[in-house]
Design a protein around this motif. Structure first.
Motif, PDB file in Angstrom:
ATOM      1  N   ILE A   1       0.057 -15.716 -10.962  1.00 26.31           N
ATOM      2  CA  ILE A   1       0.952 -16.328 -11.949  1.00 26.31           C
ATOM      3  C   ILE A   1       1.766 -15.236 -12.646  1.00 26.31           C
ATOM      4  CG2 ILE A   1       1.068 -17.603 -14.127  1.00 26.31           C
ATOM      5  CD1 ILE A   1      -1.425 -19.208 -13.127  1.00 26.31           C
ATOM      6  N   HIS A   2       1.108 -14.143 -13.020  1.00 23.44           N
ATOM      7  CA  HIS A   2       1.833 -13.018 -13.630  1.00 23.44           C
ATOM      8  C   HIS A   2       2.897 -12.469 -12.677  1.00 23.44           C
ATOM      9  CE1 HIS A   2      -1.776 -12.209 -16.452  1.00 23.44           C
ATOM     10  NE2 HIS A   2      -0.883 -12.972 -17.052  1.00 23.44           N
ATOM     11  N   LEU A   3       2.536 -12.321 -11.395  1.00 21.92           N
ATOM     12  CA  LEU A   3       3.483 -11.823 -10.403  1.00 21.92           C
ATOM     13  C   LEU A   3       4.662 -12.779 -10.248  1.00 21.92           C
ATOM     14  CD1 LEU A   3       4.309  -9.785  -8.213  1.00 21.92           C
ATOM     15  CD2 LEU A   3       2.882 -11.103  -6.616  1.00 21.92           C
ATOM     16  N   ALA A   4       4.374 -14.066 -10.191  1.00 24.19           N
ATOM     17  CA  ALA A   4       5.444 -15.062 -10.070  1.00 24.19           C
ATOM     18  C   ALA A   4       6.389 -14.988 -11.267  1.00 24.19           C
ATOM     19  CB  ALA A   4       4.843 -16.467  -9.960  1.00 24.19           C
ATOM     20  N   ASN A   5       5.820 -14.863 -12.450  1.00 26.49           N
ATOM     21  CA  ASN A   5       6.633 -14.775 -13.661  1.00 26.49           C
ATOM     22  C   ASN A   5       7.518 -13.531 -13.636  1.00 26.49           C
ATOM     23  OD1 ASN A   5       7.247 -15.992 -16.257  1.00 26.49           O
ATOM     24  ND2 ASN A   5       6.226 -14.217 -17.156  1.00 26.49           N
ATOM     25  N   GLU A   6       6.954 -12.410 -13.209  1.00 25.94           N
ATOM     26  CA  GLU A   6       7.742 -11.169 -13.085  1.00 25.94           C
ATOM     27  C   GLU A   6       8.812 -11.307 -12.007  1.00 25.94           C
ATOM     28  OE1 GLU A   6       7.923  -8.117 -14.744  1.00 25.94           O
ATOM     29  OE2 GLU A   6       6.811  -9.310 -16.195  1.00 25.94           O
TER      30      GLU A   6
ATOM     31  N   GLU B   1       0.827  -1.215   0.000  1.00 24.78           N
ATOM     32  CA  GLU B   1       0.000   0.000   0.000  1.00 24.78           C
ATOM     33  C   GLU B   1       0.861   1.266   0.000  1.00 24.78           C
ATOM     34  OE1 GLU B   1      -2.817   2.068   3.195  1.00 24.78           O
ATOM     35  OE2 GLU B   1      -3.689   0.194   2.403  1.00 24.78           O
ATOM     36  N   MET B   2       1.914   1.261   0.804  1.00 26.57           N
ATOM     37  CA  MET B   2       2.789   2.441   0.878  1.00 26.57           C
ATOM     38  C   MET B   2       3.429   2.769  -0.472  1.00 26.57           C
ATOM     39  SD  MET B   2       4.741   1.881   4.539  1.00 26.57           S
ATOM     40  CE  MET B   2       5.994   3.066   4.124  1.00 26.57           C
ATOM     41  N   THR B   3       3.708   1.740  -1.266  1.00 24.53           N
ATOM     42  CA  THR B   3       4.365   1.950  -2.559  1.00 24.53           C
ATOM     43  C   THR B   3       3.373   2.088  -3.711  1.00 24.53           C
ATOM     44  OG1 THR B   3       4.602  -0.437  -2.903  1.00 24.53           O
ATOM     45  CG2 THR B   3       6.446   0.707  -1.829  1.00 24.53           C
ATOM     46  N   GLY B   4       2.090   1.956  -3.415  1.00 28.28           N
ATOM     47  CA  GLY B   4       1.086   2.062  -4.465  1.00 28.28           C
ATOM     48  C   GLY B   4       1.109   0.889  -5.441  1.00 28.28           C
ATOM     49  N   SER B   5       1.653  -0.229  -5.014  1.00 27.06           N
ATOM     50  CA  SER B   5       1.767  -1.405  -5.889  1.00 27.06           C
ATOM     51  C   SER B   5       0.403  -2.073  -6.046  1.00 27.06           C
ATOM     52  CB  SER B   5       2.760  -2.399  -5.295  1.00 27.06           C
ATOM     53  OG  SER B   5       4.028  -1.788  -5.159  1.00 27.06           O
ATOM     54  N   GLN B   6       0.121  -2.564  -7.244  1.00 28.44           N
ATOM     55  CA  GLN B   6      -1.165  -3.196  -7.527  1.00 28.44           C
ATOM     56  C   GLN B   6      -1.124  -4.713  -7.434  1.00 28.44           C
ATOM     57  OE1 GLN B   6      -4.017  -1.338  -8.060  1.00 28.44           O
ATOM     58  NE2 GLN B   6      -2.616   0.247  -7.390  1.00 28.44           N
ATOM     59  N   ASN B   7       0.021  -5.317  -7.710  1.00 25.46           N
ATOM     60  CA  ASN B   7       0.156  -6.776  -7.701  1.00 25.46           C
ATOM     61  C   ASN B   7       1.467  -7.109  -7.005  1.00 25.46           C
ATOM     62  OD1 ASN B   7      -0.273  -9.497  -8.186  1.00 25.46           O
ATOM     63  ND2 ASN B   7       0.261  -9.401 -10.352  1.00 25.46           N
ATOM     64  N   TYR B   8       1.389  -7.510  -5.771  1.00 26.58           N
ATOM     65  CA  TYR B   8       2.579  -7.780  -4.978  1.00 26.58           C
ATOM     66  C   TYR B   8       2.349  -9.026  -4.132  1.00 26.58           C
ATOM     67  CZ  TYR B   8      -0.358  -5.458  -1.555  1.00 26.58           C
ATOM     68  OH  TYR B   8      -1.412  -5.109  -0.754  1.00 26.58           O
ATOM     69  N   GLY B   9       3.434  -9.583  -3.630  1.00 24.33           N
ATOM     70  CA  GLY B   9       3.304 -10.763  -2.803  1.00 24.33           C
ATOM     71  C   GLY B   9       4.608 -11.137  -2.138  1.00 24.33           C
ATOM     72  N   MET B  10       4.505 -12.081  -1.215  1.00 28.66           N
ATOM     73  CA  MET B  10       5.650 -12.532  -0.434  1.00 28.66           C
ATOM     74  C   MET B  10       6.243 -13.787  -1.075  1.00 28.66           C
ATOM     75  SD  MET B  10       5.940 -13.415   3.663  1.00 28.66           S
ATOM     76  CE  MET B  10       4.272 -13.982   3.713  1.00 28.66           C
ATOM     77  N   MET B  11       7.516 -13.684  -1.436  1.00 29.58           N
ATOM     78  CA  MET B  11       8.262 -14.840  -1.932  1.00 29.58           C
ATOM     79  C   MET B  11       9.186 -15.314  -0.828  1.00 29.58           C
ATOM     80  SD  MET B  11       9.420 -13.790  -5.806  1.00 29.58           S
ATOM     81  CE  MET B  11      10.145 -15.370  -6.181  1.00 29.58           C
ATOM     82  N   GLN B  12       9.323 -16.624  -0.696  1.00 33.61           N
ATOM     83  CA  GLN B  12      10.261 -17.193   0.259  1.00 33.61           C
ATOM     84  C   GLN B  12      11.291 -18.006  -0.509  1.00 33.61           C
ATOM     85  OE1 GLN B  12       7.349 -19.259   2.743  1.00 33.61           O
ATOM     86  NE2 GLN B  12       7.930 -17.891   4.411  1.00 33.61           N
ATOM     87  N   LEU B  13      12.534 -17.911  -0.061  1.00 31.23           N
ATOM     88  CA  LEU B  13      13.629 -18.626  -0.707  1.00 31.23           C
ATOM     89  C   LEU B  13      14.329 -19.495   0.315  1.00 31.23           C
ATOM     90  CD1 LEU B  13      15.244 -15.507  -2.426  1.00 31.23           C
ATOM     91  CD2 LEU B  13      13.418 -16.939  -3.321  1.00 31.23           C
TER      92      LEU B  13
END
Length: 176
Positions: A72-77, A29-41
């Motif tokens: 899926i789009h977010l993962a690909n990006e 929200e702070m960054t105004g992002s529309q499609n974001y998520g948590m990736m774990q490595l």
């Protein structure tokens, strides 16, 4: 270049008037992002959570064609940050045995499979749904470059069992 945050007590945060699922949503929200998520490595295992901090009941209700396709789009990006050509993304099933043809739930039939087919039609290297009870065994063996888990504990149980304390979390879809 990086940010470090401590764990948040979600109940205390909400009592203070901040109704977020966690840090990911605050930063999104702070960054105004529309499609974001948590990736774990963890070593060669990469995962992206479809839903994070919510009840399992709410996570199940949140599974939609549009939502799966968006992740899926977010993962690909997100995979563009890794030196992997044409990464293979695997989408986990929500229900036991991928819903067993609708016997154990219809999310795979109504939302997950159609979204995967649409993404494949766009040229994204994605497969699934893969049964949740085997997807991380295969990921550990290197079969997939990234797993999309459909809810928080589906991802965290596997990742923390394999390497508690060694997991790195990245936020995909926010400005770098």
């Amino acid at each position: 270049g990086a940010m470090v945050s401590a764990p948040l007590n979600k109940a205390a945060m909400r009592m203070a008037g901040y109704h977020y699922e966690g840090q990911t949503q605050i930063i999104g929200e702070m960054t105004g992002s529309q499609n974001y998520g948590m990736m774990q490595l963890l070593g060669n295992i990469r995962t992206l959570m479809y839903t994070t901090h919510m009840s399992l009941e709410d996570a199940c209700k949140k599974v939609t064609y549009e939502g799966i396709l968006k992740k899926i789009h977010l993962a690909n990006e997100g995979m563009k940050f890794f030196p992997i050509k044409n990464p293979l993304i695997a989408v986990s099933a929500l229900n036991p045995h991928c819903g067993e043809g609708g016997l154990f739930g219809r999310q795979e039939i109504d939302a997950i499979e159609p979204a995967i087919k649409a993404a494949q039609g766009e040229g994204i290297n994605v497969i699934g749904p893969i049964p949740a009870d085997t997807i991380y065994v295969k990921a550990k063996e290197g079969a997939y470059d990234l797993v999309i888990s459909l809810y928080h504990d589906q991802s965290n149980m596997a990742i923390k069992l394999l390497g508690f304390g060694s997991v790195v979390t990245l936020l995909a879809g926010v400005p770098v």
